[in-house]
Scaffold this motif. Structure first.
Motif, PDB file in Angstrom:
ATOM      1  N   PHE A 104     104.149  -0.296-106.893  1.00  0.00           N
ATOM      2  CA  PHE A 104     104.792   0.000-108.031  1.00  0.00           C
ATOM      3  C   PHE A 104     104.914   1.261-108.518  1.00  0.00           C
ATOM      4  O   PHE A 104     105.354   1.045-110.034  1.00  0.00           O
ATOM      5  CB  PHE A 104     103.511  -0.879-108.878  1.00  0.00           C
ATOM      6  N   ASN A 105     104.521   2.256-107.839  1.00  0.00           N
ATOM      7  CA  ASN A 105     104.671   3.235-108.598  1.00  0.00           C
ATOM      8  C   ASN A 105     105.907   4.294-108.265  1.00  0.00           C
ATOM      9  O   ASN A 105     106.503   4.991-109.072  1.00  0.00           O
ATOM     10  CB  ASN A 105     103.650   4.666-108.011  1.00  0.00           C
ATOM     11  N   ASP A 106     106.802   3.567-107.586  1.00  0.00           N
ATOM     12  CA  ASP A 106     108.254   3.464-107.402  1.00  0.00           C
ATOM     13  C   ASP A 106     109.070   2.778-107.964  1.00  0.00           C
ATOM     14  O   ASP A 106     110.083   3.553-108.702  1.00  0.00           O
ATOM     15  CB  ASP A 106     108.607   3.575-105.736  1.00  0.00           C
ATOM     16  N   LEU A 107     108.706   2.208-108.263  1.00  0.00           N
ATOM     17  CA  LEU A 107     109.248   1.090-109.066  1.00  0.00           C
ATOM     18  C   LEU A 107     109.410   1.434-110.731  1.00  0.00           C
ATOM     19  O   LEU A 107     110.215   1.682-112.052  1.00  0.00           O
ATOM     20  CB  LEU A 107     108.958  -0.466-109.484  1.00  0.00           C
ATOM     21  N   LYS A 108     107.624   2.088-111.742  1.00  0.00           N
ATOM     22  CA  LYS A 108     107.700   2.669-113.091  1.00  0.00           C
ATOM     23  C   LYS A 108     108.723   4.302-112.619  1.00  0.00           C
ATOM     24  O   LYS A 108     109.104   3.871-114.047  1.00  0.00           O
ATOM     25  CB  LYS A 108     106.378   2.577-112.583  1.00  0.00           C
TER      26      LYS A 108
END
Length: 516
Positions: free
Chosen positions: A173-177
């Motif tokens: 999710f950090n990558d997606l954000k």
């Protein structure tokens, strides 16, 4: 109808020369006919199936019975453990009065046996951690668990497309954000405008809020590395297929998440496995318990993906069995592809129940031995209406079947036994630690910092250029620029123009008659 004709009809329909699993014996006029054996050919199990029935009717034990016999035949099995009570499959069962009575009625000997079981979990608390990268999960499935509308789903597709085009690994999710931030507020906003379209701040904020909401529920552990390798579902021990149990007891209040994750595993299997054609027995049988959770409020793109997987994955040697309470829980396009049916009792307590009963009866081949609509409501626990595909692919005679008892423990392992099972598991050790690879977060973070540095450098160069353009003024320039010099200049100009224009003006006025 006579007992003899019933036995002959059932044996003709269900006797096969191919490897098969034994489900039980036929029932006629409330009598269990041990000679009327009901078998399901392994070769037909990749034609998929459906196990349905009311709560408490015995669906879970039917799944356990099928999984045990598949394992014994060397076929691997994946199934969710909804309540955490299937782990006992790793341990020999214990005979009791009910089991003995059932075995005697079927004319079989009850032989307790445990089976090779691997325990998995989506949180890592109850088994080997099953993870997937965000990229592997894909925008369609991710949109479902984020509960995005069509517009927001479209934006999510843009994020995935951009990441693919730019070779940005979106692991968690950090990558997606970070991708979302980069394309809305960062330097990527101008970059995507012409190729992908502008992303509105309101839509980006909504997607971000929903991602954060899932993180707060602890679901972020589902995404990351090391991601689960589907090849691990094909392990065998002593010639028996491993039964992979996904224990979801700790996230039962998040059904859309685990049901969607199971579908992502199917999608991964479809993409990874080579074509196998028609095999004598499948490589893997995939049980999808609580299947209605997959289809509740599902967008069309999601349903289309399920439909495609079901249609094509059988040629990869994989069979899928849906388990739910009502036949109507499964969309018609999917239902039409399920050749094997095991239907437990239907409770017809309401007008809607009666309607569902009538519709269910229509999906079964007609039988001269039963008043099916009436019989469906009178099935006992551990009994079911069954029709399967025979070795020629033809639907068999519908038969009420008294199902065989499972050979393993019908319940969970004890706490100590469960812990010992995990500690001895190679899979538990393999997936225990989280790996943080170089991914989109680090790559885009570096770009954003570089962009900020370039902007700061450009600003500094501009300031320096402006300063250097201000050269030192000469003494003459300073005198000319002084207030006294400016006043003298104004007087000089006024005098000169007065001489040039004022005098000529007076002369011309005289010629016109002396108006001044």
């Amino acid at each position: 109808m006579s007992k003899e004709s019933f036995i002959a009809a059932i044996n003709k329909a269900y006797t096969t020369s191919l490897p098969s699993i034994y489900l039980g014996a036929g029932v006629l006029n409330n009598e269990i006919i041990a000679e009327a054996k009901v078998n399901l050919p392994l070769r037909m199990m990749n034609r998929h199936g459906l196990v349905t029935g009311a709560t408490g009717s015995g669906k879970t034990r039917t799944l356990q019975l099928m999984a045990e016999q598949l394992s014994a035949a060397g076929v691997c099995v994946f199934m969710p453990d909804m309540k955490g009570d299937l782990s006992g499959m790793a341990k020999d069962g214990v005979a009791n009065d009910k089991i003995t009575e059932r075995a005697n009625a079927l004319g079989i000997k009850y032989t307790p046996s445990g089976f090779p079981v691997e325990l998995y979990s989506l949180t890592g608390k109850l088994g080997a951690q099953m993870r997937a990268t965000v990229t592997e999960f894909g925008p369609t499935l991710l949109s479902k668990i984020l509960e995005l509308n069509d517009t927001q789903t479209g934006v999510l597709n843009i994020l995935f497309k951009y990441a693919d085009d730019k070779n940005l690994p979106v692991v968690d999710f950090n990558d997606l954000k970070k991708v979302l931030n980069y394309l809305t507020e960062g330097p990527g906003a101008a970059e995507i405008k012409s190729d992908y379209g502008k992303i509105s701040g309101a839509t980006a904020s909504t997607i971000l809020r929903k991602i954060v909401a899932l993180e707060q529920q602890g679901v972020d552990s589902l995404f990351g590395e090391t991601s689960f390798d589907v090849e691990d579902l094909f392990e065998k021990i002593d010639g028996r297929g491993v039964i992979s149990l996904l224990n979801v007891a700790d996230i039962q209040n998040q059904p859309a998440i685990f049901s969607t994750f199971m579908l992502s595993l199917l999608a991964e299997l479809y993409q990874r496995l080579p074509e196998a054609g028609d095999l004598d027995k499948p490589k893997l049988i995939f049980f999808l318990d609580e299947a209605h959770l997959l289809f509740n409020d599902a967008p069309k793109a999601f349903l289309d993906q399920i439909d495609q997987i079901i249609r094509l994955i059988r040629s990869k040697g994989v069979g899928i069995f849906f388990c739910t309470q009502l036949t109507q829980d499964v969309p018609p396009s999917v239902l039409a592809q399920l050749g094997n049916r095991v239907h437990h009792v239907i409770r017809a307590f309401t007008p809607n129940d009666v309607k569902a009963l009538k519709e269910t009866v229509k999906t079964f081949p007609k039988s001269e031995y039963y008043e099916m609509e009436q019989q469906f409501t009178q099935l006992g626990t551990g009994q079911a209406f069954i029709t399967v595909l025979n070795e020629k692919g033809i639907p068999t005679e519908t038969v009420v079947t008294h199902l065989a008892p499972p050979a393993s423990v019908m319940g969970p392992l004890g706490e100590g036994e469960y812990k010992a099972q995990l500690e001895s598991s190679d899979m538990y050790k393999k997936y225990k630690e989280t790996v943080d690879p170089q991914s989109a977060f680090e790559m885009l973070d570096g770009r954003m910092k570089q962009h900020e540095e370039e902007q700061a450098e450009a600003k500094e160069q501009k300031a320096q250029a402006k300063t250097s353009s201000r050269r030192e003024k000469s003494t003459f320039e300073e005198v000319i620029a002084s207030p006294v010099a400016k006043q003298v200049g104004r007087e000089l100009v006024r005098g000169v123009f007065g001489v040039l224009f004022g005098t000529s003006t007076r002369r011309s006025s005289k010629r016109r008659g002396g108006l001044f």
